[in-house]
Design a protein around this motif. Structure first.
Motif, PDB file in Angstrom:
ATOM      1  N   SER A  50       0.836  -1.194   0.000  1.00  0.00           N
ATOM      2  CA  SER A  50       0.000   0.000   0.000  1.00  0.00           C
ATOM      3  C   SER A  50       0.876   1.251   0.000  1.00  0.00           C
ATOM      4  CB  SER A  50      -0.926   0.005   1.228  1.00  0.00           C
ATOM      5  OG  SER A  50      -0.171   0.005   2.423  1.00  0.00           O
ATOM      6  N   VAL A  51       0.249   2.389  -0.245  1.00  0.00           N
ATOM      7  CA  VAL A  51       0.992   3.641  -0.386  1.00  0.00           C
ATOM      8  C   VAL A  51       0.752   4.537   0.818  1.00  0.00           C
ATOM      9  CG1 VAL A  51       1.294   5.731  -1.759  1.00  0.00           C
ATOM     10  CG2 VAL A  51       0.939   3.538  -2.898  1.00  0.00           C
ATOM     11  N   ARG A  52       1.838   5.083   1.359  1.00  0.00           N
ATOM     12  CA  ARG A  52       1.749   6.070   2.434  1.00  0.00           C
ATOM     13  C   ARG A  52       1.968   7.451   1.830  1.00  0.00           C
ATOM     14  NH1 ARG A  52       5.405   4.251   5.538  1.00  0.00           N
ATOM     15  NH2 ARG A  52       4.109   3.320   7.156  1.00  0.00           N
ATOM     16  N   ASP A  53       1.056   8.369   2.086  1.00  0.00           N
ATOM     17  CA  ASP A  53       1.163   9.727   1.553  1.00  0.00           C
ATOM     18  C   ASP A  53       2.023  10.583   2.480  1.00  0.00           C
ATOM     19  OD1 ASP A  53      -0.511   9.373  -0.720  1.00  0.00           O
ATOM     20  OD2 ASP A  53      -2.256   9.428   0.602  1.00  0.00           O
ATOM     21  N   THR A  54       3.176  10.994   2.000  1.00  0.00           N
ATOM     22  CA  THR A  54       4.031  11.893   2.764  1.00  0.00           C
ATOM     23  C   THR A  54       4.266  13.159   1.951  1.00  0.00           C
ATOM     24  OG1 THR A  54       6.136  11.028   1.922  1.00  0.00           O
ATOM     25  CG2 THR A  54       5.180   9.916   3.841  1.00  0.00           C
ATOM     26  N   TYR A  55       4.696  14.218   2.650  1.00  0.00           N
ATOM     27  CA  TYR A  55       4.837  15.520   2.004  1.00  0.00           C
ATOM     28  C   TYR A  55       6.136  16.196   2.441  1.00  0.00           C
ATOM     29  CZ  TYR A  55      -0.085  14.702   1.072  1.00  0.00           C
ATOM     30  OH  TYR A  55      -1.260  14.141   0.660  1.00  0.00           O
ATOM     31  N   ASP A  56       6.738  16.891   1.500  1.00  0.00           N
ATOM     32  CA  ASP A  56       7.981  17.609   1.756  1.00  0.00           C
ATOM     33  C   ASP A  56       7.759  19.077   1.428  1.00  0.00           C
ATOM     34  OD1 ASP A  56      10.678  17.992   2.367  1.00  0.00           O
ATOM     35  OD2 ASP A  56      11.280  17.775   0.279  1.00  0.00           O
ATOM     36  N   ALA A  57       8.060  19.957   2.361  1.00  0.00           N
ATOM     37  CA  ALA A  57       7.813  21.388   2.158  1.00  0.00           C
ATOM     38  C   ALA A  57       8.824  21.992   1.191  1.00  0.00           C
ATOM     39  CB  ALA A  57       7.870  22.116   3.497  1.00  0.00           C
ATOM     40  N   TYR A  58       8.351  22.945   0.402  1.00  0.00           N
ATOM     41  CA  TYR A  58       9.235  23.720  -0.463  1.00  0.00           C
ATOM     42  C   TYR A  58       9.890  24.827   0.362  1.00  0.00           C
ATOM     43  CZ  TYR A  58       6.981  21.596  -4.590  1.00  0.00           C
ATOM     44  OH  TYR A  58       6.524  20.718  -5.537  1.00  0.00           O
ATOM     45  N   GLU A  59      11.004  25.329  -0.152  1.00  0.00           N
ATOM     46  CA  GLU A  59      11.625  26.506   0.451  1.00  0.00           C
ATOM     47  C   GLU A  59      10.780  27.743   0.138  1.00  0.00           C
ATOM     48  OE1 GLU A  59      13.866  26.209   2.491  1.00  0.00           O
ATOM     49  OE2 GLU A  59      15.043  24.431   1.991  1.00  0.00           O
ATOM     50  N   PRO A  60      10.733  28.736   1.018  1.00  0.00           N
ATOM     51  CA  PRO A  60      11.481  28.844   2.279  1.00  0.00           C
ATOM     52  C   PRO A  60      10.767  28.225   3.478  1.00  0.00           C
ATOM     53  CG  PRO A  60      10.351  30.893   1.872  1.00  0.00           C
ATOM     54  CD  PRO A  60      10.033  30.011   0.697  1.00  0.00           C
ATOM     55  N   LEU A  61       9.555  27.660   3.256  1.00  0.00           N
ATOM     56  CA  LEU A  61       8.829  27.061   4.374  1.00  0.00           C
ATOM     57  C   LEU A  61       9.629  25.927   5.016  1.00  0.00           C
ATOM     58  CD1 LEU A  61       6.283  26.785   6.095  1.00  0.00           C
ATOM     59  CD2 LEU A  61       5.329  25.272   4.329  1.00  0.00           C
ATOM     60  N   LYS A  62      10.314  25.157   4.204  1.00  0.00           N
ATOM     61  CA  LYS A  62      11.093  24.032   4.722  1.00  0.00           C
ATOM     62  C   LYS A  62      12.176  24.508   5.691  1.00  0.00           C
ATOM     63  CE  LYS A  62      13.497  19.856   3.180  1.00  0.00           C
ATOM     64  NZ  LYS A  62      13.805  19.008   2.003  1.00  0.00           N
ATOM     65  N   ALA A  63      12.858  25.575   5.342  1.00  0.00           N
ATOM     66  CA  ALA A  63      13.917  26.113   6.199  1.00  0.00           C
ATOM     67  C   ALA A  63      13.340  26.646   7.511  1.00  0.00           C
ATOM     68  CB  ALA A  63      14.675  27.215   5.469  1.00  0.00           C
ATOM     69  N   ILE A  64      12.188  27.273   7.437  1.00  0.00           N
ATOM     70  CA  ILE A  64      11.560  27.804   8.648  1.00  0.00           C
ATOM     71  C   ILE A  64      11.086  26.667   9.548  1.00  0.00           C
ATOM     72  CG2 ILE A  64       9.542  29.076   9.492  1.00  0.00           C
ATOM     73  CD1 ILE A  64       9.931  30.992   7.149  1.00  0.00           C
ATOM     74  N   GLN A  65      10.557  25.616   8.964  1.00  0.00           N
ATOM     75  CA  GLN A  65      10.160  24.456   9.769  1.00  0.00           C
ATOM     76  C   GLN A  65      11.368  23.854  10.480  1.00  0.00           C
ATOM     77  OE1 GLN A  65       8.122  21.839   7.042  1.00  0.00           O
ATOM     78  NE2 GLN A  65       6.150  22.825   7.373  1.00  0.00           N
ATOM     79  N   ARG A  66      12.506  23.828   9.788  1.00  0.00           N
ATOM     80  CA  ARG A  66      13.719  23.313  10.411  1.00  0.00           C
ATOM     81  C   ARG A  66      14.121  24.178  11.612  1.00  0.00           C
ATOM     82  NH1 ARG A  66      15.132  18.575  10.734  1.00  0.00           N
ATOM     83  NH2 ARG A  66      15.463  19.140  12.898  1.00  0.00           N
ATOM     84  N   LYS A  67      13.931  25.491  11.480  1.00  0.00           N
ATOM     85  CA  LYS A  67      14.235  26.392  12.591  1.00  0.00           C
ATOM     86  C   LYS A  67      13.268  26.176  13.747  1.00  0.00           C
ATOM     87  CE  LYS A  67      16.435  30.129   9.968  1.00  0.00           C
ATOM     88  NZ  LYS A  67      16.373  31.568   9.631  1.00  0.00           N
ATOM     89  N   ILE A  68      12.006  25.912  13.446  1.00  0.00           N
ATOM     90  CA  ILE A  68      11.019  25.636  14.496  1.00  0.00           C
ATOM     91  C   ILE A  68      11.421  24.382  15.267  1.00  0.00           C
ATOM     92  CG2 ILE A  68       8.621  24.954  14.922  1.00  0.00           C
ATOM     93  CD1 ILE A  68       7.833  26.737  12.543  1.00  0.00           C
ATOM     94  N   VAL A  69      11.940  23.397  14.547  1.00  0.00           N
ATOM     95  CA  VAL A  69      12.429  22.179  15.197  1.00  0.00           C
ATOM     96  C   VAL A  69      13.615  22.506  16.103  1.00  0.00           C
ATOM     97  CG1 VAL A  69      13.590  19.966  14.814  1.00  0.00           C
ATOM     98  CG2 VAL A  69      11.613  20.590  13.420  1.00  0.00           C
TER      99      VAL A  69
END
Length: 344
Positions: A50-69
């Motif tokens: 079966s397929v699991r739906d995952t998502y990867d953020a585009y920049e610059p949202l991805k970089a900001i999420q990394r900072k939130i982490v």
């Protein structure tokens, strides 16, 4: 009571949030409003096909999420019963640490949360930032929007695993305390919940435990996945097509005190690594290979968690494979850039 705790000064304004993340207030607000459209879909094939739906953020949202982490989520003091995707400088959290809690138990109750990540709504994420972190409602709302997609937590984003650990921050500790007082052991690895006892349990007690977890999940809008509700006793095995498989917790045998992978699973992981290497020569590029790569790397992580020497060797083989597959893509971008420069 063992509970998640954020032992740092809370943030009460968007200006303070801007300083903490090193990003302009205007950018944070803009991304928060349109964050749902800033992800790419990365489907992953599970072992059952079966397929699991995952998502990867585009920049610059991805970089900001990394900072939130890095600046908020990893600084939480996580309780000992949480084990999924947590960076703990004192005790390594993994499927291994999760399984080890239940080593040599006589009775094990295995439960799973149905559609876990899509069940975590933006409402509860905002409550994490306002209640646990103590941030103002304005700040909590922006952070919740920056870490959700279409109103729910997207599996695959760097912030999502941490939010999944924290979703029950205000209700799970009390349940764990009650279980521990009665001699039970509790752990959660993302959506996998395990309760164990060193004695045999009556059916009425097992029913009570299932009900307690059901009530916990309902408080955050989640449900149990009934097909993955299992009750096992020491010495029992699960009948499979290939024979009998040992009882496992998050994929590791807990028959002994030290968790381990079966020989059959180690052989299957070795075959999966080889298959990924073979497929790399047939696909058109990294984008096509990435879902398989992620899936196999996750299985290799089980070997690493158990300290098996093959784990690091397979990891290096996969990393080398990824580097080779991405080189043509980088070269193509470089060629396009050079062509554009010549035209200019």
């Amino acid at each position: 009571m063992d509970a998640p705790r954020y032992p740092f000064k809370p943030i009460h304004s968007l200006k303070a949030l801007s300083l903490a993340l090193g990003e302009p207030v205007e950018l944070l607000q803009s991304l928060a409003k349109r964050s749902s459209n800033l992800y790419r879909h990365v489907p992953q094939t599970k072992k059952d096909g079966s397929v699991r739906d995952t998502y990867d953020a585009y920049e610059p949202l991805k970089a900001i999420q990394r900072k939130i982490v890095d600046r908020f989520l990893v600084r939480v003091r996580y309780p000992d019963y949480l084990h999924g995707g947590i960076k703990d400088p004192n005790v390594r959290r993994s499927i291994y640490s999760n399984a080890r809690i239940h080593g040599r138990a006589k009775t094990i109750l295995l439960q799973d949360i149905k559609d876990f990540f899509p069940s975590i709504s933006v409402r509860y994420v905002q409550q994490i930032f306002s209640g646990l972190f103590g941030f103002s409602e304005e700040v909590a709302q922006v952070l919740a929007l920056l870490t959700t997609r279409h109103g729910v937590v997207p599996q695959g984003a760097s912030t999502s695993g941490y939010l999944a650990n924290l979703i029950f921050w205000d209700v799970e500790p009390a349940l764990v305390a009650r279980l521990h007082a009665r001699g039970f052991k509790y752990s959660r690895f993302a959506d996998d919940i395990t309760i164990s006892a060193m004695t045999s349990l009556e059916r009425t007690t097992l029913t009570e435990l299932v009900g307690a977890v059901t009530d916990l999940l309902a408080k955050k809008g989640c449900q149990q996945k009934r097909s993955k509700l299992h009750i096992r006793k020491r010495g029992q095995t699960i009948l499979a097509k290939a024979g009998f498989e040992p009882l496992t917790v998050t994929g590791l045998s807990v028959f002994n005190e030290k968790p381990s992978l079966s020989k059959a699973e180690r052989k299957a992981i070795r075959a999966a690594v080889k298959h990924t290497e073979d497929q790399a020569a047939q696909v058109s590029g990294w984008t096509e290979l990435e879902p398989m790569f992620r899936s196999v790397m996750g299985r290799v992580g089980r070997l690493i968690a158990c300290g098996h020497p093959d784990g690091e060797r397979y990891k290096q083989r996969l990393k080398s494979l990824k580097a080779r597959c991405q080189v043509p893509l980088l070269e193509r971008y470089a060629d396009q850039g050079a062509s554009q420069s010549s035209l200019d």
